[in-house]
Write an enzyme that holds these catalytic residues in place. Structure first.
Site, short mmCIF file in Angstrom:
data_model
loop_
_atom_site.label_atom_id
_atom_site.label_comp_id
_atom_site.label_asym_id
_atom_site.label_seq_id
_atom_site.Cartn_x
_atom_site.Cartn_y
_atom_site.Cartn_z
N ARG A 90 -3.21 -11.98 -4.88
CA ARG A 90 -2.14 -11.59 -5.80
C ARG A 90 -0.82 -11.60 -5.03
O ARG A 90 -0.70 -10.93 -4.00
CB ARG A 90 -2.44 -10.21 -6.38
CG ARG A 90 -1.31 -9.67 -7.22
CD ARG A 90 -1.65 -8.36 -7.94
NE ARG A 90 -0.46 -7.94 -8.64
CZ ARG A 90 0.17 -6.79 -8.44
NH1 ARG A 90 -0.31 -5.89 -7.61
NH2 ARG A 90 1.27 -6.51 -9.10
N HIS A 134 8.12 -8.35 -9.48
CA HIS A 134 7.77 -7.24 -8.59
C HIS A 134 9.07 -6.74 -7.95
O HIS A 134 9.29 -6.87 -6.76
CB HIS A 134 6.74 -7.69 -7.54
CG HIS A 134 6.01 -6.57 -6.86
ND1 HIS A 134 4.64 -6.52 -6.74
CD2 HIS A 134 6.45 -5.45 -6.23
CE1 HIS A 134 4.27 -5.43 -6.08
NE2 HIS A 134 5.37 -4.76 -5.76
N GLU A 179 4.27 -2.26 -12.00
CA GLU A 179 4.70 -0.87 -11.92
C GLU A 179 6.09 -0.59 -12.48
O GLU A 179 6.99 -0.17 -11.74
CB GLU A 179 4.64 -0.37 -10.47
CG GLU A 179 3.26 -0.42 -9.85
CD GLU A 179 3.20 0.36 -8.54
OE1 GLU A 179 4.23 0.90 -8.11
OE2 GLU A 179 2.11 0.44 -7.96
N ASN A 307 -3.00 0.04 -10.67
CA ASN A 307 -2.81 0.40 -9.27
C ASN A 307 -3.07 1.88 -9.11
O ASN A 307 -2.62 2.69 -9.93
CB ASN A 307 -1.36 0.13 -8.82
CG ASN A 307 -1.02 -1.36 -8.79
OD1 ASN A 307 -1.89 -2.20 -9.00
ND2 ASN A 307 0.24 -1.67 -8.51
N TYR A 309 -2.92 4.97 -6.14
CA TYR A 309 -2.68 5.45 -4.78
C TYR A 309 -3.02 6.94 -4.62
O TYR A 309 -3.63 7.32 -3.64
CB TYR A 309 -1.23 5.20 -4.36
CG TYR A 309 -0.98 3.73 -4.06
CD1 TYR A 309 -1.28 3.20 -2.82
CD2 TYR A 309 -0.49 2.88 -5.04
CE1 TYR A 309 -1.10 1.85 -2.55
CE2 TYR A 309 -0.29 1.52 -4.77
CZ TYR A 309 -0.60 1.02 -3.53
OH TYR A 309 -0.43 -0.32 -3.26
N GLU A 381 -4.00 -3.02 -7.12
CA GLU A 381 -3.57 -2.51 -5.80
C GLU A 381 -4.29 -1.22 -5.48
O GLU A 381 -4.43 -0.34 -6.33
CB GLU A 381 -2.07 -2.17 -5.77
CG GLU A 381 -1.16 -3.34 -5.59
CD GLU A 381 0.31 -2.94 -5.59
OE1 GLU A 381 0.65 -1.87 -5.03
OE2 GLU A 381 1.11 -3.69 -6.17
C1 BGC Z 1 3.88 -1.26 -4.93
C2 BGC Z 1 3.98 -1.96 -3.60
C3 BGC Z 1 4.11 -0.93 -2.50
C4 BGC Z 1 2.88 -0.03 -2.50
C5 BGC Z 1 2.88 1.04 -1.43
C6 BGC Z 1 3.03 -0.02 -4.92
O1 BGC Z 1 3.70 0.97 -5.61
O2 BGC Z 1 3.51 -2.15 -5.94
O3 BGC Z 1 5.05 -2.84 -3.62
O4 BGC Z 1 4.30 -1.50 -1.24
O5 BGC Z 1 2.78 0.60 -3.73
O6 BGC Z 1 3.93 1.93 -1.60
#
Ligand code: BGC
Length: 471
Positions: A90, A134, A179, A307, A309, A381
């Protein structure tokens, strides 16, 4: 601290047994974070060029002018992907590299770069997933308001048509926007990212216009008749209240609405969510939008990119500092709630909680909220930054990244009832330029020496390589 040792066997051959047939493994990057060559190939200026040049915006004072120099080293990078055994890659198109000022015809040199990259990927047997937007808005569009200007949505639709004509024959999957949450919150509401506005809730039109841009982009891709699948990517963060109090729960709800729901509901359900009772004033900009706009946003999708995190913990009351997960924002102190830490979890290099169990929560929320309206899902992601250091033998022993990936992958591979999970893209292939954090946060499976640009696979790369080979 939570013990994550529930992945009892990291042996790649054993781990590989968890992988269902057809499950797609990829890595992800974005143009601005890896390409460099910002003044080459006839590329026009981007809003991030302007932002990173302003004093104090980037924590280490660096710029992405060279970044990973992927523009020149893409062959080496594709070779690394091939050796890793990836199914898919990607990456994003740099809008100002392809279409100057976000208007008019294509810049031939810009198109030629992505032609070379796509051909190289296909020759290596790697399926391209292409993100149209992006975050690197052409500066000229920023000058006329960027995403606060409704016309930018139309411009993204035109750009999609141009990209479809140029690359449609070779792209396996399209992601319209990446995002919009982060662009809205970090870019327009808090000012940590480009364009650096601190508009708080007045930034909501930027959300609506990006979603509209998504809709126009889908229409444009379909009109050209691209054979590839079409989707979009949102970042989801499950939200919990800090204490069992009504005020905390209220603001947790507000945050869930502004971070997750206003971006996913219109795309998947065709409507904005009802604001939590008592918060209608904050969301007025969205309650006034035209039904026709919602129809444009609510396009049938071939997949949904998610995504993940970290989770978010909310407490009522203004914060004492401007701290946010992505950097300091002065205006954060005016917000009536604060983002609280998760002391029960280990932390990444960024200070983010390592909380794979909340990925499971997110998947559960998706099923509960969207049910049958949810198309197949790719985790577009997931990944982690650590200050990886070279060991005595020259290797990068990033065991913590291996744990992180194994724990998060295990959740996805276990599956969740009611959701068709098709793949996982690791953020990121390479250490790269992490927006406001510059070069200070390393997310790569491959270490990059930012002085020599030398690439060195880390142990996590070797681990994933062995898992992929053992499938
Ligand atoms: C984004 C990336 C970023 C990653 C880590 C995501 O929010 O798509 O561009 O590097 O998180 O922060």
């Amino acid at each position: 601290m939570t013990d994550h040792s529930h992945i009892d066997d990291l042996d790649p051959a054993v781990f590989a047994q968890r992988v269902p047939p057809g499950f797609v493994f990829g890595t992800a990057t974005s143009a601005f974070q890896v390409e460099g060559a910002v003044r080459e190939g006839g590329r026009g200026p981007s809003t991030w060029d302007t932002f990173m040049a302003q004093p104090g915006r980037i924590s280490d004072g660096s710029t992405a002018a060279i970044a990973d120099d992927h523009y020149h080293r893409y062959r080496e990078d594709v070779a690394l992907m091939k050796e890793l055994g990836l199914d898919a890659y990607r990456f994003s198109l740099s809008w100002p590299r392809i279409q100057h000022g976000g208007k008019g015809g294509a810049n031939r040199e810009g198109v030629a770069f992505y032609d070379r990259l796509l051909d190289e990927l296909l020759a290596a047997g790697i399926r391209p997933m292409v993100t149209l937007y992006h975050w690197d808005t052409p500066e000229e569009l920023q000058q006329t308001g960027g995403w606060m200007n409704r016309d930018t949505a139309k411009r993204l639709g035109d750009f999609a048509a141009l990209a479809a004509e140029a690359f449609g024959d070779r792209v396996d999957q399209w992601v319209t926007i990446n995002e919009p949450t982060t662009v809205t919150l970090n870019g327009y509401a808090l000012g940590i990212h480009a364009p650096g506005h601190g508009m708080l809730f007045n930034a909501l039109p930027a959300a609506h216009h990006q979603l509209l841009g998504h809709g126009y982009a889908v229409q444009a891709l379909r009109a050209v008749g691209v054979p590839g699948g079409i989707g979009m990517t949102n970042v989801h963060s499950p939200v919990v209240s800090a204490r069992d109090r009504m005020t905390d729960r209220f603001f947790a709800n507000v945050f869930d609405t502004v971070h997750n729901r206003i971006f996913a509901d219109p795309v998947l359900l065709g409507q904005y969510p009802k604001p939590p009772f008592g918060s209608g004033r904050l969301f007025r900009a969205l309650s006034e939008v035209d039904d026709e706009d919602l129809k444009v946003i609510h396009q049938p999708l071939d997949f949904y990119g998610l995504n993940y995190y970290m989770p978010t913990r909310i407490r009522a009351g203004s914060p004492k500092t401007g701290e946010t997960p992505d950097g300091e924002a002065e205006v954060m102190k005016e917000v009536p709630f604060s983002l609280e830490p998760f002391p029960e979890f280990a932390k990444t290099g960024f200070g983010w909680p390592v909380a794979p169990e909340y990925l499971a929560v997110t998947l559960g929320d998706m099923v509960e909220r969207y049910g049958d309206a949810l198309p197949p899902v790719y985790i577009t992601e997931g990944g982690v930054s650590y200050p990886d250091a070279r060991g005595a033998t020259g290797a990068f022993h990033d065991d913590r990244r291996i744990d992180y990936l194994a724990e998060h992958l295990a959740i996805v591979l276990n599956g969740a009832p009611g959701i068709d999970l098709r793949g996982y893209f690791v953020w990121s292939l390479l250490d790269n330029w992490e927006w406001a954090a510059g070069f200070s946060q390393r997310f790569g499976l491959v270490h990059v020496d930012f002085d020599t640009l030398e690439r060195t696979p880390k142990d996590s790369y070797r681990w994933l390589q062995a898992v992929l080979a053992a499938r």
